[in-house]
Design a protein around this motif. Sequence first.
Motif, short mmCIF file in Angstrom:
data_model
loop_
_atom_site.label_atom_id
_atom_site.label_comp_id
_atom_site.label_asym_id
_atom_site.label_seq_id
_atom_site.Cartn_x
_atom_site.Cartn_y
_atom_site.Cartn_z
N LEU A 207 -2.25 0.05 -4.65
CA LEU A 207 -2.14 -1.04 -4.41
C LEU A 207 -1.81 -1.71 -5.72
O LEU A 207 -1.79 -2.43 -6.50
N GLU A 208 -0.62 -2.80 -4.58
CA GLU A 208 0.04 -3.64 -5.86
C GLU A 208 0.71 -4.75 -5.01
O GLU A 208 0.81 -4.82 -3.49
N PRO A 209 0.55 -6.05 -5.82
CA PRO A 209 1.06 -7.76 -5.14
C PRO A 209 2.70 -7.22 -4.56
O PRO A 209 3.22 -6.45 -4.93
N PHE A 210 2.86 -8.33 -3.16
CA PHE A 210 4.00 -7.90 -3.04
C PHE A 210 5.57 -8.93 -4.38
O PHE A 210 4.49 -10.05 -4.36
N ARG A 211 6.23 -8.19 -4.48
CA ARG A 211 6.97 -9.04 -5.72
C ARG A 211 7.92 -9.23 -5.10
O ARG A 211 9.29 -8.62 -4.16
N ALA A 212 8.85 -10.36 -5.96
CA ALA A 212 9.70 -10.99 -5.43
C ALA A 212 9.41 -12.67 -6.00
O ALA A 212 8.01 -13.15 -6.75
N ARG A 213 10.77 -13.26 -6.51
CA ARG A 213 10.95 -14.02 -7.72
C ARG A 213 10.65 -15.56 -6.73
O ARG A 213 9.76 -16.12 -7.94
N ALA A 214 10.44 -15.70 -5.92
CA ALA A 214 10.18 -16.78 -5.42
C ALA A 214 8.39 -17.23 -4.58
O ALA A 214 8.16 -18.05 -4.16
N ALA B 25 5.92 -10.04 4.15
CA ALA B 25 6.00 -7.98 4.03
C ALA B 25 7.41 -8.12 4.20
O ALA B 25 7.82 -7.96 3.37
N CYS B 26 8.40 -8.92 4.83
CA CYS B 26 9.52 -8.92 4.79
C CYS B 26 10.37 -9.18 3.72
O CYS B 26 11.51 -8.05 3.35
N VAL B 27 9.49 -10.39 2.93
CA VAL B 27 10.55 -10.31 1.56
C VAL B 27 9.49 -9.66 0.55
O VAL B 27 11.03 -9.11 -0.37
N ALA B 28 8.68 -9.04 1.07
CA ALA B 28 8.49 -7.97 0.23
C ALA B 28 9.15 -6.03 0.30
O ALA B 28 9.55 -5.89 -0.56
N ALA B 29 8.94 -6.04 1.56
CA ALA B 29 10.39 -5.43 1.87
C ALA B 29 11.08 -4.75 1.45
O ALA B 29 12.52 -4.17 1.11
N CYS B 30 12.03 -6.05 1.07
CA CYS B 30 13.37 -6.41 0.74
C CYS B 30 14.05 -6.04 -0.21
O CYS B 30 12.97 -6.94 -1.00
N PRO B 31 14.56 -5.19 -0.81
CA PRO B 31 15.43 -4.57 -1.79
C PRO B 31 15.80 -6.48 -2.79
O PRO B 31 16.28 -6.48 -3.75
N ASN B 32 16.13 -6.79 -1.66
CA ASN B 32 17.08 -8.59 -2.80
C ASN B 32 15.91 -9.57 -2.17
O ASN B 32 16.39 -10.55 -2.73
N ILE C 292 0.76 -1.15 0.11
CA ILE C 292 0.18 -0.30 0.07
C ILE C 292 0.62 1.23 -0.21
O ILE C 292 1.62 1.58 0.70
N ASN C 293 0.95 2.17 -1.09
CA ASN C 293 1.60 3.45 -1.40
C ASN C 293 2.96 2.79 -1.35
O ASN C 293 3.90 3.61 -0.26
N GLY C 294 3.19 1.86 -1.67
CA GLY C 294 5.14 1.03 -1.56
C GLY C 294 5.03 0.50 -0.39
O GLY C 294 6.62 0.15 -0.40
N GLN C 295 4.92 0.38 0.98
CA GLN C 295 4.88 -0.33 1.98
C GLN C 295 3.89 -1.42 2.07
O GLN C 295 2.71 -1.30 1.67
N ALA C 296 4.46 -2.24 2.69
CA ALA C 296 4.13 -3.96 3.03
C ALA C 296 3.40 -3.70 3.96
O ALA C 296 3.50 -3.46 4.95
N HIS C 297 2.19 -3.95 3.70
CA HIS C 297 0.65 -3.67 4.48
C HIS C 297 0.08 -2.71 5.65
O HIS C 297 -0.72 -2.13 5.65
N GLY C 298 0.88 -1.31 4.68
CA GLY C 298 0.76 -0.24 4.66
C GLY C 298 1.63 0.99 6.05
O GLY C 298 2.30 0.41 6.18
N PRO C 299 0.65 2.23 6.19
CA PRO C 299 1.59 3.16 6.50
C PRO C 299 1.61 2.43 8.29
O PRO C 299 2.68 3.72 9.20
N GLU C 300 0.51 1.66 8.69
CA GLU C 300 0.78 1.78 10.36
C GLU C 300 1.62 0.92 10.84
O GLU C 300 2.08 -0.75 9.79
N LYS C 301 2.80 1.36 12.19
CA LYS C 301 4.00 -0.02 12.29
C LYS C 301 2.90 -0.91 12.61
O LYS C 301 1.80 -1.18 13.58
N GLY C 302 3.79 -2.27 12.45
CA GLY C 302 3.31 -3.37 13.24
C GLY C 302 1.70 -3.53 13.16
O GLY C 302 0.99 -4.44 14.07
#
Lengths: 637, 247
Positions: free
Chosen positions: B99-106, B164-171, B70-80
């Motif tokens: 809104l866009e999907p989690f993006r990762a090759r895996a 979310a951890c995978v989606a947020a990670c540039p790697n 949501i706006n480039g952040q996994a799960h959106g702006p609210e922390k936790g």
Amino acid sequence: MRLQAKIPEGPLEQKWTRYKAAAKLINPANRAKYKIIVVGTGLAGSSCAASMAELGFQVEVFSFHDSPRRAHSVAAQGGVNAAKDYKNDGDSVWRMFHDTLKGGDFRAREANVYRLAECSASLIDQAVAQGVPFAREYGGYLSNRSFGGVQVSRTFYARGQTGQQLLQGAYQSLMRQSGLGKLKLHTRHEMLDLLLHKGRASGIVCRNLDNGSIESFEADAVVLATGGYGKIYYLSTLAMNCNATAIWRAHKKGAGFAAPSWTQFHPTSLPQMGSHQSKLTLMSESLRNDGRIWVPKAKNDQRLPGTIPEEERDYYLERRYPSYGNLAPRDIASRAALDRIEKGYGVGPMQNAVYLDFKDALEKHGRETIRQRYGNLFGMYQKITGINAYEQPMLIAPAAHFSMGGLWVDYGLMSNLEGLFVLGEANFSDHGANRLGANSLLQACVDGYFIAPHSLMDFLARSGAIEITAERQSNAQASKAQIEDQLQSLLSIKGKTSAEEFHQALGKILYEKCGLRRERENLEHALKEIEALRERFYQDLMIPGTAKEINFELEKAGRLADYIDLGALIVQDALQREESCGAHFREEHQTEEGEARRNDADFQYVSVWEYLKPLTYQLHAEPLTFDAVQPSQRSYK
Amino acid sequence: MELKLKIWRQNSPEEKGSFKEYQRSDFDPAMSIPEMLDHLNLHLMRAGERPISFESDCREGICGQCGFMINGQAHGPEKGSTACQTHLRSFKDGDTLWLEPFRARAFPLKRDLMVDRSAFDDIIAVGGFISVDTGPAPEANSILIAHQTAEDAFDAAACIGCGACVAACPNASASLFTAAKLNHLALLPQGKIEAQERVLQMVEAMDLKGFGACSLIGACELVCPQGISLDNIAKMNGAYRKANWGF
């Protein structure tokens, strides 16, 4: 329909031991010749599947989720009961049995309830061995807390996420067997039919939710561990996709449905806050250990809670039930809250809630202790409501929660259909007319880890494998064709009302007329309304897309079609039972003080319904006998 | 409340996707993100359009099923918080939400905002457990665990597997997910015995599944709905080194 509970002979304390001793075994080398299908991967399903795979049986597991770890056991918060007596506070297997039987208002089998208490201690041992991080005292020993309906501390917990942690244990055991190649996992598969071969469960038909293909799977026994159906009320504490479809389709194939109307309303849910709400979030019952429940003594009191002086507050549970106070059982606590709300003492923006106040506990124990006990619950509450419960009391209200009813099973958890086993919340067995807090995780685990491995093996040893014949294959083909037709006929309605809108309408009828309180005239109205809703459903249902693709609306519609028929049965069951017991409260049957009045002379039985045709059911009864404990009026005063 | 929504629409993995714009002024600030999508979907269906495919089940932040950007952040702006615990009151009237999907090759895309996260299950299947069969076990209190150790193990075990951890990670690394499970088990006496083998197997599975390597950026920790600490990754790296090279 033949209902034989098959309870072993002998004294209560020896029944389970005798059952296990008499159960037949299969040589480890021969177990791989038998295949077992397990539907559902919550605590009951995962634990059963892992256990059977470890024993060496062929196991195939099905879940409509994308991962087994999503099953709704994950959301149970407060804890799991076990009669360990670590607190030296007078607990024992006998007391736990007695508390549970009484909590269920003497509408469960003695032998089942005793076994649940008997196996409880082993479950904790096993969960610890799996690595479940239960809360610990500073000396390293396991910690306990209290739950409703009891006067001892026998609840084990992992902060407010006990269900998640127990499910992780079961899920990890399941994945371990999957990794070893000893079981096959089918995620995103929804069971839509039960296959029978000469009256014996022989497989299932599923829809692959990713591509829409209809597939059949054969086995020598089928286990349904598909959870509860409280979501039928639409606004409930359950997950959006919780449904009755698997058990309902089995019911249509001949499995008896027991006590369908016994649904528990949880007293400490968050109240409804707006019209677009899709679910009600639960706040764990454990909060009642330290929170005090009250409403203002004056009606329509608009003052902020903090400004209402002590003498103008009505701690109605402490007033009405002094010996159990805020830890009165759920059915009683929920009805007491509804009574206050209906009489005009409700609080919150919609005046549909009561206060759960931690002021005294914060003063006594300090903020840090309260944070350690309930930190994640307070955090969750703040996320949803924007209110800080360290500063202001929580707003809570009753919400549809747990189904005590489900498919009828015998002592070995087999339904009246041979080879069909039903575990966890999907069956009716142990909780009677009201479940005690922290007994649901226990029952799901005990069913899967400790009972099914014995009873399933015994069944397979006695009944043998089923040969794969041309008849079986054509039977499966016919079922698949029928399922395809059903889906097409739903898709071809092309109406204007979504499944969700029909679900909201069904939920409203049930909440208002067959919820915490029931009354003949209202129930008769509800039945007519559900019949009308059903008619409209098949004329005006809107589903976009096709059956051969990912189609959430088609999934919802199929589940709702079953919910509508189950809704009618729920009302019929509530109408038929002319007494009040546990969660089933008939206005016509109450004491002068407004408590439930049971009718043991006429209703000391489990109602089991046989499906004849849509909206037509026949009643059978399994009489309940009590040898160890004489049923008494439940008193928590 | 009025919102402009730019939502990723992609019918299948084979077809091309794009952002599509929707605008409505009848949203309620009390709606959660999935409730907002339910509301939008109802109107799309009525207009004869295919509803947006997204996953969501418990709607209280514990099942791990919901999750998208949501706006480039996994799960959106609210922390936790998960997407289902994020309400529209976190945004302003007139805001635009991407809104866009989690993006990762895996995590191959299935449709719209839905991705396949079964690679997480595959990592658990090779070692994310204690090798004990079900059934009777030694008395629970025969294994003493210090209060703080149990609390620390719980903190790691709280992972909900949302990705979310995978989606947020540039790697697109799965290090936080894997490390959380490793530490949950390695902290406990009953899980220590297999710790060396476990770390080797799970790290290997993580690589084989196509997740990237960790370069300790820390985006994963920031978006984790359960607040799982980056320290877990440091401990995993230490354990991996020790298991491989003995120091």
